[in-house]
Design an enzyme around this catalytic site. Structure first.
Site, PDB file in Angstrom:
ATOM      1  N   ASP A  70       0.841  -1.219   0.000  1.00 10.32           N
ATOM      2  CA  ASP A  70       0.000   0.000   0.000  1.00 10.32           C
ATOM      3  C   ASP A  70       0.873   1.266   0.000  1.00 10.32           C
ATOM      4  O   ASP A  70       0.517   2.271   0.606  1.00 10.32           O
ATOM      5  CB  ASP A  70      -0.906   0.040   1.243  1.00 10.32           C
ATOM      6  CG  ASP A  70      -1.615  -1.276   1.489  1.00 10.32           C
ATOM      7  OD1 ASP A  70      -1.773  -1.645   2.676  1.00 10.32           O
ATOM      8  OD2 ASP A  70      -1.975  -1.945   0.512  1.00 10.32           O
ATOM      9  N   GLU A  78     -11.110  -0.170  -3.795  1.00 13.60           N
ATOM     10  CA  GLU A  78     -10.398   0.475  -2.681  1.00 13.60           C
ATOM     11  C   GLU A  78      -9.160   1.185  -3.204  1.00 13.60           C
ATOM     12  O   GLU A  78      -8.859   1.158  -4.403  1.00 13.60           O
ATOM     13  CB  GLU A  78      -9.992  -0.574  -1.644  1.00 13.60           C
ATOM     14  CG  GLU A  78      -9.021  -1.590  -2.170  1.00 13.60           C
ATOM     15  CD  GLU A  78      -8.715  -2.697  -1.157  1.00 13.60           C
ATOM     16  OE1 GLU A  78      -9.438  -2.841  -0.145  1.00 13.60           O
ATOM     17  OE2 GLU A  78      -7.714  -3.415  -1.376  1.00 13.60           O
TER      18      GLU A  78
HETATM   19  O1  AHR Z   1      -2.940  -3.820   3.311  1.00 12.69           O
HETATM   20  C1  AHR Z   1      -4.038  -3.706   4.191  1.00 12.69           C
HETATM   21  C2  AHR Z   1      -5.299  -3.434   3.420  1.00 12.69           C
HETATM   22  O2  AHR Z   1      -5.443  -4.453   2.423  1.00 12.69           O
HETATM   23  C3  AHR Z   1      -5.288  -2.126   2.653  1.00 12.69           C
HETATM   24  O3  AHR Z   1      -5.813  -1.057   3.392  1.00 12.69           O
HETATM   25  C4  AHR Z   1      -6.150  -2.444   1.469  1.00 12.69           C
HETATM   26  O4  AHR Z   1      -5.923  -1.584   0.362  1.00 12.69           O
HETATM   27  C5  AHR Z   1      -5.752  -3.878   1.162  1.00 12.69           C
HETATM   28  O5  AHR Z   1      -6.740  -4.583   0.561  1.00 12.69           O
END
Ligand code: AHR
Length: 475
Positions: free
Chosen positions: A46, A225
């Protein structure tokens, strides 16, 4: 494998032409910044990388333990690999921020540094996914050494799972985009946008931008997301990540005109296909949760995470090997980002445009080298340290990383595996030459004094090293 180079004198003369050493270049010259090597940072998912107006690159991201917020800083992108990592804040002993800590982003708002992140309570069971968005704030001008404290929780329209926030300024207005589960919509998360009135206060109008419905968005989980925004070529491009966080994870794209009402969902057009997906040839799986930055020369860079293996034992969310990766971001003729493929482990690749035929690049179609402008991935070549002294380099296409350019005795240039022979060890060696003050490159063939890699009559072959067809521009 060392070998007795009978043309050592050639290298000596080539070196006199300011050969550009393969990997190390003085960082003071933007064009000579060290070439990043993927994975840029292991086990940082991320990742947000941005080049701040203080001249530093900052990197933050999720750590495998999901228990703390970290930050790195470096004068170069490559330097982030080994930069000291500060721990800004650790999850609390109990309460709503004592469990998972996910997907931080650093933003400077009204002169203060805020780090947004998603957090949930510890304690096991489904409660650990009671994930909400918070921010910590720095008490001083240096985010690496300042004292950080919890600023509070982002107030969103629903008391529900929300995460992966980002913020950007467009036409003087600060916007906030994030992922959230909306009551009544049976998905894990959808994307939303609003103006940001204060660091933890959204504007009144909240707009749902997209719900995961397409087949590539709902593999494993129904997910949209990790929004990230890039403003280029008269448009805003918002990437987002979709599906489960295993090899099915991928990037989607929303596009809006730069003059549109960004809070009107109709302003945003969704690409029907994913723009960035796993690639078996380069061995990168689950590429996603990206951010954007620019390199030391101001060229666009895509930052994302990906694993270098496909099969995962257990819950992908608990697999630590989503590594931070970087690669150049190119554009198609109409100014749309061309994400290409995740380029794989090793030095970040380049493209080489023929100076004599600027419409043509060094490219390949399978094992056949060619001059042309095919799909982006067919034009990306990795420069590797050579085996004929520190001036020598080897060139390898990202799509067949175990093959290298080989200068044959008859003047042809082929793509071959390392046969471990002395002949391969000699004929796969080039010297990257750049005349002082010029952006023109040549790749002199060590096995053929006076010859260099050229594009002549549509063919990639050895040409006279001062022939106009021997000159390239790295892109
Ligand atoms: O890495 C943790 C979470 O997993 C992140 O916030 C999201 O983007 C992913 O799916």
């Amino acid at each position: 494998m060392p070998f007795n180079l009978s043309r050592r004198g050639f290298i000596g003369s080539a070196a006199a032409l300011s050969a550009v050493p393969a990997m190390a270049r003085a960082a003071s010259d933007p064009a000579a910044a060290p070439v990043p090597i993927n994975p840029l940072v292991k086990q940082r998912a991320d990742a947000q990388v941005f080049r701040h107006d203080d001249g530093y690159y900052y990197l933050t991201g999720s750590v495998p333990e999901y228990d703390r917020l970290v930050l790195r800083r470096s004068k170069t992108i490559a330097g982030l690999s080994t930069a000291k990592e500060a721990v800004l804040w650790r999850h609390e002993a109990s309460g709503p921020r004592s469990g998972y800590i996910w997907a931080p982003e650093l933003h400077q708002i009204d002169g203060k540094y805020y780090m947004y992140f998603a957090a949930g309570p510890a304690g096991g069971g489904d409660d650990v996914f009671r994930i909400r968005t918070y921010a910590i704030v720095c008490d001083g001008p240096d985010p690496m050494s300042g004292k950080w404290s919890v600023a509070g929780e982002l107030q969103t329209p629903w008391d529900s799972f929300n995460l992966d926030s980002t913020s950007f300024v467009h036409k003087g207005v600060r916007y906030f985009a994030w992922a959230q589960r909306e009551p009544g919509i049976e998905t894990n998360s959808n994307l939303y946008i609003a103006k940001l009135e204060a660091p933890l206060k959204l504007g009144e109008k909240v707009t749902r931008l997209t719900v995961p419905t397409l087949d590539w968005e709902v593999r494993g989980y129904k997910v949209a997301e990790a929004p990230a925004v890039l403003h280029r070529n008269g448009r805003l491009f918002m990437t987002y990540s979709a599906s489960a966080t295993d090899a099915r994870y991928c990037l989607g794209l929303l596009t809006a005109d730069e003059n549109a009402d960004l809070l009107d969902a109709k302003s945003w057009t969704k690409s029907p296909q994913p723009v960035f997906v796993s690639n078996e040839q380069t061995s990168v799986y689950g590429p996603g949760h990206n951010s954007f930055t620019v390199d030391e020369q101001g060229r666009d860079i895509l930052v994302y995470h990906g694993r270098d293996y496909k099969e995962i034992q257990g819950d992908p969310l608990l697999n630590p090997d989503r590594h931070t990766r970087v690669q150049r971001l190119y554009y198609t003729a109409d100014g749309t980002p061309d994400f290409g493929v995740p380029v794989g482990n090793g030095p970040m690749p380049e493209r080489f445009v023929s100076a004599a035929s600027p419409q043509s690049l060094l490219a390949h179609d399978g094992l056949q080298l060619l001059g042309g402008n095919p799909a982006l991935a067919q034009t990306q070549f990795r420069q590797l340290p050579g085996r004929a002294g520190k001036q020598s380099v080897m060139l390898s296409p990202i799509l067949i990383p175990d093959h290298y350019l080989v200068a044959k005795k008859d003047g042809s240039v082929t793509l071959e595996r390392d046969s471990k022979s002395a002949d391969f060890a000699l004929r796969s060696q080039f010297v990257r030459l750049q005349d002082k003050g010029s952006d023109l490159l040549r790749f002199a063939a060590i096995s053929a004094p006076g010859k260099a890699l050229g594009l002549a009559d549509g063919q990639i072959r050895l040409v006279g090293s001062r022939d106009t067809t021997a000159y390239w521009r790295a892109d």
